[in-house]
Design a protein around this motif. Structure first.
Motif, PDB file in Angstrom:
ATOM      1  N   GLU A   1      -7.092   5.205  -0.624  1.00 14.59           N
ATOM      2  CA  GLU A   1      -7.246   6.156   0.472  1.00 14.59           C
ATOM      3  C   GLU A   1      -8.605   5.987   1.136  1.00 14.59           C
ATOM      4  O   GLU A   1      -9.622   5.813   0.461  1.00 14.59           O
ATOM      5  N   GLU A   2      -8.608   6.063   2.465  1.00 17.09           N
ATOM      6  CA  GLU A   2      -9.861   5.917   3.206  1.00 17.09           C
ATOM      7  C   GLU A   2     -10.820   7.062   2.886  1.00 17.09           C
ATOM      8  O   GLU A   2     -12.016   6.857   2.712  1.00 17.09           O
ATOM      9  N   TYR A   3     -10.278   8.282   2.834  1.00 19.82           N
ATOM     10  CA  TYR A   3     -11.083   9.455   2.504  1.00 19.82           C
ATOM     11  C   TYR A   3     -10.430  10.185   1.331  1.00 19.82           C
ATOM     12  O   TYR A   3      -9.716  11.172   1.525  1.00 19.82           O
ATOM     13  N   PRO A   4     -10.653   9.711   0.118  1.00 22.02           N
ATOM     14  CA  PRO A   4     -10.013  10.363  -1.029  1.00 22.02           C
ATOM     15  C   PRO A   4     -10.558  11.768  -1.245  1.00 22.02           C
ATOM     16  O   PRO A   4     -11.749  12.028  -1.047  1.00 22.02           O
TER      17      PRO A   4
ATOM     18  N   ARG B   1       0.839  -1.210   0.000  1.00 26.38           N
ATOM     19  CA  ARG B   1       0.000   0.000   0.000  1.00 26.38           C
ATOM     20  C   ARG B   1       0.871   1.255   0.000  1.00 26.38           C
ATOM     21  O   ARG B   1       0.631   2.191  -0.753  1.00 26.38           O
TER      22      ARG B   1
ATOM     23  N   GLY C   1      -7.622  11.702  -5.323  1.00 23.53           N
ATOM     24  CA  GLY C   1      -7.188  10.541  -4.551  1.00 23.53           C
ATOM     25  C   GLY C   1      -7.923   9.298  -5.025  1.00 23.53           C
ATOM     26  O   GLY C   1      -9.071   9.358  -5.478  1.00 23.53           O
TER      27      GLY C   1
ATOM     28  N   GLU D   1       0.819   4.128  -2.735  1.00 27.14           N
ATOM     29  CA  GLU D   1       0.433   5.481  -2.302  1.00 27.14           C
ATOM     30  C   GLU D   1       1.435   6.538  -2.730  1.00 27.14           C
ATOM     31  O   GLU D   1       1.075   7.660  -3.056  1.00 27.14           O
TER      32      GLU D   1
END
Length: 167
Positions: free
Chosen positions: A134-137, A20, A129, A24
């Motif tokens: 990503e959890e919150y793009p 990851r 994103g 990223e």
């Protein structure tokens, strides 16, 4: 892309974290088993520190990647996206719009950039994103100059937009 990768690492949380982090940051795994950002080599120790894993997890993850044809094709061809000036936008006189949205809604980028262009403001950068990584793009738009805060309501009218910040 992450969907094609993650199932190869699901049973190994440390390897999953390493993979990851590589994705990223747009890092690449070379044929020689080394990790690169562009043409700059990243040490196993530095990456291990960043991921909070043992350096042997880095080596094992790279070995898994290189032994799998599909993973190797992906990880050997990742390219860093370049500089995002969001952190220095104010110092450069630029504006920033950050939009949190439901990624499955098409046209969010098109509508957001249209709102900005209708105000006669040029866009310098757009970064979206990846919702698989990503959890919150966020959709981040850097503009040639700051834009008016009253555009928040217009951005919020775009289907799928949950939150907007302008600074």
């Amino acid at each position: 892309m992450w969907e094609k990768i993650k199932h190869k690492f699901e049973k190994f949380p440390a390897r999953m974290s390493v993979a990851r982090k590589i994705v990223e940051h747009g890092l690449r795994v070379g044929e020689n088993g080394r990790i690169y950002c562009g043409n700059i080599e990243i040490s196993d120790v530095a990456l291990a520190r960043a991921v909070n894993v043992d350096r042997r997890s880095i080596k094992t993850t790279v070995d898994v990647i290189l032994s799998d044809e599909q993973l190797a094709k992906i990880f050997q061809n990742i390219t860093p996206a370049g500089t995002l000036v969001k952190g220095v936008a104010k110092e450069l006189g630029f504006g920033v719009v950050e939009i949190e949205a439901e990624a499955q809604n098409p046209g969010i980028i098109a509508r957001a950039t249209e709102l900005i262009s209708l105000k006669g403001i040029s866009i310098r950068q757009v970064h979206a994103g990846d919702p698989e990584i990503e959890e919150y793009p966020l959709l981040t738009i850097i503009t040639e100059k700051p834009i008016e805060g009253n555009l928040i309501n217009d951005f919020l009218k775009i289907e799928g937009v949950k939150r907007v910040s302008i600074y």
